[in-house]
Design an enzyme around this catalytic site. Structure first.
Site, PDB file in Angstrom:
ATOM      1  N   ASP A   7       0.191 -11.330  -4.704  1.00  0.00           N
ATOM      2  CA  ASP A   7       0.403  -9.931  -5.069  1.00  0.00           C
ATOM      3  C   ASP A   7       1.223  -9.876  -6.357  1.00  0.00           C
ATOM      4  O   ASP A   7       1.977 -10.799  -6.661  1.00  0.00           O
ATOM      5  CB  ASP A   7       1.140  -9.231  -3.923  1.00  0.00           C
ATOM      6  CG  ASP A   7       1.432  -7.779  -4.204  1.00  0.00           C
ATOM      7  OD1 ASP A   7       0.590  -7.094  -4.808  1.00  0.00           O
ATOM      8  OD2 ASP A   7       2.520  -7.323  -3.804  1.00  0.00           O
ATOM      9  N   ASP A   9       3.118  -6.618  -7.661  1.00  0.00           N
ATOM     10  CA  ASP A   9       4.297  -5.758  -7.546  1.00  0.00           C
ATOM     11  C   ASP A   9       5.184  -6.201  -6.391  1.00  0.00           C
ATOM     12  O   ASP A   9       4.746  -6.272  -5.246  1.00  0.00           O
ATOM     13  CB  ASP A   9       3.875  -4.299  -7.342  1.00  0.00           C
ATOM     14  CG  ASP A   9       3.039  -3.776  -8.495  1.00  0.00           C
ATOM     15  OD1 ASP A   9       3.178  -4.295  -9.614  1.00  0.00           O
ATOM     16  OD2 ASP A   9       2.231  -2.859  -8.267  1.00  0.00           O
TER      17      ASP A   9
END
Length: 188
Positions: A7, A9
């Site tokens: 991922d 963020d």
């Protein structure tokens, strides 16, 4: 060669610090990172409603700081594994180009072929997922690895995940695996 999805963020880009910095610039009030532990993301700031607006502000995603260690560890993982960056970016359409530019600046060694922008991450199939949210890890069929962020610290929902508190933890985890779990054949 295992397939690892990572991922952006809260895992590569330090959005918590970015919220804190942007909030202070706009209000003059400094919030401690520790005060956000166990509080849902974008909440925990005295002036309500300001921080969620950042997610729709041009330049926000482009200027996020890099989480220390992420560049070195991801580069090293790419030497031994198939690594994809996966972000649920379509929720914030203006973030798409900003995230591409951010990756190009901070992670120039990641090819566009290894960047996936999507809505729900339930479509993602890999051997490992490194993410900071239960909503992305819960339905993942491979090995979920929870990356620590204030919003998931001390929360009952996250107690059963293998927790990575830093990128050094990620490096150590993959280094100690004699034979990584492989659910998928790496693309050639």
């Amino acid at each position: 060669m295992a397939r690892i999805v990572i991922d952006m963020d809260g895992v590569m880009a330090d959005l918590t610090q970015h919220y804190i910095d942007w909030y202070e610039e706009r209000t003059g009030e400094r919030i401690s990172r520790e005060s956000l532990n166990g509080v849902p993301e974008t909440q925990g700031f005295p002036k309500e409603g300001i921080v969620p607006q950042f997610l729709h502000t041009p330049g926000f995603f482009r200027t996020a700081p890099v989480i220390p260690g992420s560049q070195e560890v991801i580069k090293k993982l790419m030497e031994q594994h198939e690594v994809f960056i996966v972000s649920a970016a379509v929720e914030f359409p203006q973030s798409l180009s900003e995230k591409i530019e951010w990756l190009g600046e901070h992670f120039p060694f990641i090819s566009w072929k290894h960047i996936v922008f999507c809505g729900l991450k339930t479509i993602v199939e890999a051997d490992y997922m490194i993410d900071d949210y239960d909503k992305n890890l819960r339905f993942f069929k491979g090995e979920p690895l929870l990356f620590s962020a204030p919003h998931n610290v001390g929360h009952e929902l996250y107690k059963d995940y293998r927790r990575m508190n830093s990128w050094q933890d990620v490096a150590d985890y993959f280094a100690q695996l004699e034979e990584p779990v492989r659910l998928h054949q790496a693309a050639s």
